[in-house]
Structure formats: structure tokens, C-alpha cells
Design a protein around this motif. Structure first.
Motif, mmCIF file in Angstrom:
data_model
loop_
_atom_site.group_PDB
_atom_site.id
_atom_site.type_symbol
_atom_site.label_atom_id
_atom_site.label_comp_id
_atom_site.label_asym_id
_atom_site.label_seq_id
_atom_site.Cartn_x
_atom_site.Cartn_y
_atom_site.Cartn_z
ATOM 1 N N MET A 20 0.586 -1.332 0.201
ATOM 2 C CA MET A 20 -0.117 0.033 -0.043
ATOM 3 C C MET A 20 0.813 1.750 0.242
ATOM 4 O O MET A 20 2.597 1.586 1.068
ATOM 5 N N ASP A 21 0.107 2.266 -0.808
ATOM 6 C CA ASP A 21 0.758 3.010 -0.782
ATOM 7 C C ASP A 21 1.270 3.895 0.719
ATOM 8 O O ASP A 21 2.282 4.789 0.445
ATOM 9 N N ASP A 22 -0.185 3.465 1.713
ATOM 10 C CA ASP A 22 -0.085 4.648 2.721
ATOM 11 C C ASP A 22 0.768 4.097 3.544
ATOM 12 O O ASP A 22 1.109 5.201 4.511
ATOM 13 N N GLU A 23 1.372 2.558 3.437
ATOM 14 C CA GLU A 23 2.863 2.786 4.339
ATOM 15 C C GLU A 23 3.962 3.669 3.498
ATOM 16 O O GLU A 23 4.675 2.763 4.711
ATOM 17 N N ARG A 24 4.129 3.904 2.808
ATOM 18 C CA ARG A 24 5.552 4.705 2.811
ATOM 19 C C ARG A 24 5.287 5.636 3.181
ATOM 20 O O ARG A 24 5.923 6.579 3.332
ATOM 21 N N GLY A 25 3.680 5.673 4.630
ATOM 22 C CA GLY A 25 3.794 6.753 5.382
ATOM 23 C C GLY A 25 3.621 8.459 4.215
ATOM 24 O O GLY A 25 3.466 9.228 4.708
ATOM 25 N N THR A 73 -11.213 20.918 -0.841
ATOM 26 C CA THR A 73 -12.297 19.932 -1.707
ATOM 27 C C THR A 73 -12.042 19.474 -2.694
ATOM 28 O O THR A 73 -10.669 19.877 -2.900
ATOM 29 N N VAL A 74 -12.433 18.605 -3.084
ATOM 30 C CA VAL A 74 -12.060 17.408 -4.358
ATOM 31 C C VAL A 74 -12.226 17.305 -5.865
ATOM 32 O O VAL A 74 -12.981 18.789 -6.075
ATOM 33 N N PRO A 107 0.491 9.332 2.325
ATOM 34 C CA PRO A 107 -0.639 8.818 2.391
ATOM 35 C C PRO A 107 -1.532 9.361 0.856
ATOM 36 O O PRO A 107 -0.727 11.074 0.606
ATOM 37 N N THR A 108 -2.373 9.354 0.337
ATOM 38 C CA THR A 108 -2.675 10.475 -0.810
ATOM 39 C C THR A 108 -3.848 10.924 0.057
ATOM 40 O O THR A 108 -4.293 10.838 1.097
ATOM 41 N N VAL A 109 -4.354 11.572 -0.498
ATOM 42 C CA VAL A 109 -5.567 12.912 0.397
ATOM 43 C C VAL A 109 -7.021 11.898 0.710
ATOM 44 O O VAL A 109 -6.930 11.915 1.025
ATOM 45 N N GLY A 110 -7.193 11.022 -0.798
ATOM 46 C CA GLY A 110 -8.255 10.299 -1.271
ATOM 47 C C GLY A 110 -8.290 9.116 -0.203
ATOM 48 O O GLY A 110 -9.413 9.000 0.073
ATOM 49 N N GLU A 111 -7.017 9.148 0.188
ATOM 50 C CA GLU A 111 -7.184 7.952 1.500
ATOM 51 C C GLU A 111 -7.230 8.251 3.020
ATOM 52 O O GLU A 111 -7.014 7.485 3.971
ATOM 53 N N LEU A 112 -7.448 9.845 3.081
ATOM 54 C CA LEU A 112 -7.061 10.438 4.375
ATOM 55 C C LEU A 112 -8.962 11.038 4.927
ATOM 56 O O LEU A 112 -9.779 10.737 3.731
ATOM 57 N N SER A 113 -9.490 11.248 6.133
ATOM 58 C CA SER A 113 -9.946 12.133 5.734
ATOM 59 C C SER A 113 -9.901 13.970 6.010
ATOM 60 O O SER A 113 -9.040 13.927 5.997
ATOM 61 N N GLU A 114 -10.638 14.213 5.726
ATOM 62 C CA GLU A 114 -10.512 15.654 5.394
ATOM 63 C C GLU A 114 -9.992 16.486 7.130
ATOM 64 O O GLU A 114 -9.224 17.513 7.062
ATOM 65 N N GLU A 143 -5.653 11.810 -5.478
ATOM 66 C CA GLU A 143 -4.136 11.306 -5.900
ATOM 67 C C GLU A 143 -3.706 12.548 -4.799
ATOM 68 O O GLU A 143 -2.309 12.025 -5.275
ATOM 69 N N THR A 144 -3.867 13.645 -5.266
ATOM 70 C CA THR A 144 -2.676 14.093 -4.333
ATOM 71 C C THR A 144 -1.873 13.394 -2.830
ATOM 72 O O THR A 144 -2.301 13.341 -2.455
ATOM 73 N N ARG A 145 -0.712 13.401 -3.390
ATOM 74 C CA ARG A 145 0.226 13.235 -2.161
ATOM 75 C C ARG A 145 0.058 14.321 -0.188
ATOM 76 O O ARG A 145 0.117 15.338 -0.552
ATOM 77 N N LEU A 146 -0.660 13.140 0.222
ATOM 78 C CA LEU A 146 0.165 14.174 1.387
ATOM 79 C C LEU A 146 0.703 15.553 1.552
ATOM 80 O O LEU A 146 1.203 15.905 2.281
ATOM 81 N N SER A 147 2.068 14.731 1.197
ATOM 82 C CA SER A 147 3.070 15.826 1.049
ATOM 83 C C SER A 147 3.308 17.272 0.352
ATOM 84 O O SER A 147 3.926 17.384 1.013
#
Lengths: 331, 331
Positions: A1-6, A135-136, A8-15, A103-107
Motif C-alpha cells: 500500500m502507498d500508505d505504508e510509505r508514510g 475540496t476534491v 498517503p494520498t488525500v483520498g485515503e485520508l479524512s478531511e 490522488e494528491t500526496r499528503l506531502s
């Protein structure tokens, strides 16, 4: 999972989670009520607030191959801070509406926050991001609202230039436009698509041009100084000196007579460049110009042309075309 | 040529021409400095300004098959006016950042302007669009900043609810969510794509639900009334009553105990709907509720749950999913 790389995408997270990550980077609030409620409450001590909004849109306004998230945050703040300064005001707060693909990365998001914070720190200390909206969107979009305080000053409009006034500019003219040309000529592939910038390929002066394009540093602090020095008209130079000078001239009912010899080593770029975010102002001739402003011409009675360069109508291309070569597939 | 039909696309026009067409529809300025300069200057008589931004993005937030341009302008204004009201303030100005595809018709843009103006007229007389920004984007996006005046009032935050306070709501709950369900169930084709609404197919109550979804009418004028009546906490209900009540509860460190019998004929929609833009507030129990607010529960000491419905944890789905079935090709 992408998430494990530390990352995550914003779509994987809550607002709420994305928002917390942004707020952690913004350095706290200076407002009466900061982020987290339905609205912010900002001080406006003299009973007035200056307000402006400007938007950066992926495609027309930037390419991700060229601009980092930090660059985007910095530029989105800087262009709005310059608009507040151009009224003679000091920026007090930003509100940031950020619309971005799932799909934007949190970073990337925290990079934008870092850039917003850095621009405030560099250009308008005391100003912070005090609110916003996430917003998305299929199209990455950053709309920044900047608020400012006049501290008792009369706002400096575009319409107050008077015949005989000195025309003056604070800030770089031409650099940002040259920087854009550098991007298009040096950092595109054979098909014209943007490719990442390798600064090692650039001379120091080219690097400065590029910085002016990607992370503009308008002299925000000189806006209030200009007002205090009696500026009769002022505006932010965002679309090229000639085009913006013609707008100020039209609003004031005058002609601005510019002298190319006063525009530095590359007057062509200074006249026709864009995104300078310098301050163009007119001042009474009898008073010394405030520090940071340099004379570039004089205000004349309205003639057939709103702008003259060395006494003649300007024949070059005015302003630049943000749509030049834009390609949604490669931007 | 399209142009000859008298309804050119914005890509065929200059920014100045589009801007003039918008400004003609907005009904003039009430600001110290209105549209046309680098920034607006808005009165903030008591030395403070309330500021908020909210964005509508094509796709997640609206479908062009369902929303007219007028609807979009109306909604973009209304949701922001509600946020100002939720602080106890009166809206004074909007700034509108409009990003739209080149092929957008001028009539669509003026339709948005008409909707913005109508929402201000209906919900916040005196408030006008005082500034904005036009950009090109692949994705139609409307980011509205609303400013407001507290007129000496203490801003009403989410964090002030106290044990024993009455929980009350002003405005419709559930209608907008039902309106969205009507759109998805009645106005989609076999593939689930949105199709234009034929209001003749709807009962009066369904039409009212649809209006609440497409052109929300939050009771903006009741925000200051609530503040004057001593509201201890207040917020705009935008994501469904249970979800937003849980936010207010968390900010205040309390539990909100709601009574479904007080939520009208369709408590399920009232609890879980979304986009109501009603005002949720808490008031001291000893004072009468201000007109327009109705009691829906009571504030209790913080328990395991932030929100109880009829004494039990809420088990339904909280809030609605704006991404449901969104398809970029057909929206």
C-alpha cells in the motif's frame, strides 16, 4: 500500500486529517478567531478591511513539472499579498481554498502549506493563514483571499494619478517573464512538454529569473510606505508594465510617459514581461520618492495613447500569454 | 460563428469584457472601494471582520445537468453567508474566484452573477459581490469568500456550549438531503448519469426539497439574533445534523442529546441529511429561544458519545457522500 510509505494520498485520508496536517505547518494563528470554526475573525482596527482574491489553476497558471508544492504555496500567497500592498495596506490574514485531486500526496499538501507560511514570513510578517476550505477537484486549484489593514491611511487607487506626477516602480520588472521564457526554452522536451528544472544548467542570473517566476518576492512592505509618501495612484504589475500602466492611465484619465533608459538592462522584458508583482505608483513631483521606488517616467495629460515609451506608442507585444503551449496531458 | 448567436464563449472574449458583463449584473457596490482596483475596501465598523471561504467544484459539488448557472451562483453565495451567520455576524461582502473552461458561454457566467446577486438580496441585503478573480480552468470552480460584521457582538464559537443549555436549530433539516436523493433516484438515466430535471414530474414537497438542495435558503438573518439572545455556541449544519452536532460537542467538551420527536416528520433525513445550512446553536435554558429557533435537545455532560439520539448512540449513516456516482464524463 502507498500508505505504508508514510505519504498517503488525500483520498485515503479524512478531511479532518488533511486539515490537521496543514494547520501543523502554518505556524499558529494571529487572529481574534483562527482556523477551526465556521469563519475566522480578523482585527480591522481602523474600521476598514482590504480584501482581494487571486487563483492559481493547474494548466493556465502553473505546471507541476516546473513548480514544487512549496513554490505554488509561496506564489499563491505572494501575488495576493502584492494586491493588498498595492492599496497601501499591510496584509493581516489569508484564507486558502484548496481544490485538489484525490490522488494528491499528503506531502504535496503540506508543501503548499510550507510555501504559504514562508511567503507570509518573508513578505508580510504577522500575516497568517487564518482559514480555508478543502475540496476534491480534477484540477489542482489554489484560491487565496488576502485581507489587509490600512491603519488609518487612505487607500491608494488606480485612479488618482495627476499630470506632472512622477511614475515610479518598486520591485523587479522583467525577471519573472524571462524566467518563464527560460522554462519554455530550456526545460521542455522535443514535443514541447515541460520537464523538471535542473538548476545546475543555469547561470546565477537565470536562476534569479526563475525564482522570480516560481516564487515571486514582491516588495509588499513598500505599499504602506508609498501611501505614506503621498502616492496618488498605485497598482500591482501583474500583466506586464505597459499593459498595467495603460490600465492605471485609463483609470486616472492620463497618459504615462515611460523612459526605457530607466528600466534597467533589459527594457524589452521590463515593458512586456508579466507576473512581476512589482508596485507601479505615481507620486507628486515635489516630494522625494520613498526608498525602494525608482523613477521610470512622468504623468502627462491624456493623449491618444495611455502609455508612451520614449515618447512613442509602444509597438511590442504587451504582457504574456499564460496559455502558451499549455497541454493538459503533460503539464 | 457561435459569436453571432449573441452568446459567445468566454474564450472568445477578453477578460475585461467578461468582467464587465458580470459587474453589470451585480447591482453595484456597497463598499468603500468596490470592484475594479487591486483590492476592495470593506467597512468593518467595530474593528473586526468575519471571514470565510467555501468552494463549489464541478463534479463533487454539483452536476451541470441538475444545477443551472443561477443555482450555482445562489448556492455558492448561500453556503458562505450561512458560515458568516453562524458566527453571529451579518454578511457585508463577497469576493468570488471563478475558474471556468474557455468554452463556457457568457450567458452561463452572467447566470452565476444573477444567482450571487439574488442570494445576497434574499438572504443578506446590503451584502454585495465586491471583488473577485476570473481564471481559465478545465474544471468549473466557484470559490466564494464572505466577509461579515459583528457590530460589537462577541463571535459565537463552536466551543461555548455548557451543560444544561438548550440545543436548537433554525432552518430546514433534511430537505436538501432528500432533494439530492430525488435527483439521484428520479433524474438519472439507466447508466446512472444525471439527466435534466423536469419539475412537472414532482410533487410540491419534492420541489421544495429540490430547491433546498439546489438553491439553499439558510436563515442568515437569525445568526445575529442568536448571538443577541445569548447563544453559547453555534455552527452551520452542512454535513448533517449528527455529524455537525458531534463537532460542536467535541469543541465544547459536552454531549448533545437530541430528541428525534423534535425533528419533524422525517427525523432520519434531519439527522443524516447534508447541505442543510441550518443554524445549530445552544442557548442558556433560562431564557426564551429567539424567534425562528426550535428546540431539538439538551446539552449534557460529556459522555462516551458526543451525540445521543433519544438517549442512545446514533447508528445511522451520518452525513452524505458527495462523490456518490460522480462521473466526470456525464456530470
Amino acid at each position: 500500500m502507498d500508505d505504508e510509505r508514510g505519504d498517503p494520498t488525500v483520498g485515503e485520508l479524512s478531511e479532518g486529517r488533511v486539515l490537521r496536517s496543514i494547520l501543523e505547518r502554518l505556524g499558529g494563528s494571529n487572529a481574534l478567531v483562527g482556523p477551526g470554526d465556521d469563519a475566522a475573525v480578523i482585527a480591522a482596527a481602523d474600521g476598514r478591511v482590504v480584501a482581494t482574491v487571486d487563483t492559481l489553476v493547474h494548466g493556465p497558471d502553473f505546471r507541476l513539472a516546473w513548480s514544487s508544492a512549496y513554490d505554488l504555496g509561496y506564489k499563491a500567497a505572494a501575488v495576493n499579498l502584492a494586491d493588498v500592498a498595492a492599496m497601501g495596506a499591510t496584509p493581516t490574514a489569508l484564507l486558502v481554498a484548496l481544490a485538489m485531486p484525490d490522488e494528491t500526496r499528503l506531502s504535496f499538501v503540506t508543501g503548499i502549506a510550507d510555501g504559504l507560511r514562508a511567503a507570509c514570513r518573508d513578505l508580510a510578517p504577522g500575516c497568517r493563514v487564518e482559514g480555508g476550505d478543502l475540496t476534491v477537484s480534477d484540477t489542482l486549484t489554489i484560491a487565496v483571499t488576502a485581507l489587509g489593514a490600512l491603519a488609518g491611511r487612505t487607500p491608494v487607487l488606480r485612479s488618482g494619478a495627476r499630470v506632472g506626477d512622477v511614475v515610479a516602480v518598486a520591485g523587479d520588472l522583467g525577471r519573472a517573464g524571462r524566467g518563464l521564457r527560460t522554462l519554455f526554452t530550456r526545460f521542455t522536451d522535443a514535443a514541447g512538454a515541460p520537464i523538471p528544472v535542473d538548476e545546475r544548467l543555469l547561470e546565477p542570473d537565470e536562476r534569479a529569473d526563475l525564482a522570480a517566476q516560481l516564487r515571486p518576492s514582491p516588495p509588499v512592505w513598500l505599499g504602506p510606505d508609498a501611501a505614506d509618501a503621498g502616492a496618488t495612484a498605485m497598482m500591482d504589475v501583474s500583466d506586464g508594465l505597459v499593459l498595467d500602466a495603460s490600465r492605471l492611465a485609463a483609470a486616472s484619465g492620463v497618459t504615462l510617459a515611460l523612459e526605457s533608459a530607466l528600466l534597467g538592462a533589459d527594457p524589452a522584458s521590463a515593458l512586456a514581461g508579466g507576473e512581476d508583482h512589482a508596485l507601479l505608483a505615481t507620486f507628486p513631483a515635489r516630494r522625494p520618492l520613498p526608498e525602494g521606488f525608482a523613477r521610470v517616467g512622468v504623468v502627462q495629460a491624456r493623449g491618444a495613447e495611455g502609455v508612451l515609451v520614449d515618447g512613442r506608442p509602444y509597438e511590442g507585444r504587451g504582457g504574456w500569454d499564460p496559455y502558451l503551449d499549455w497541454d493538459a496531458r503533460t503539464g
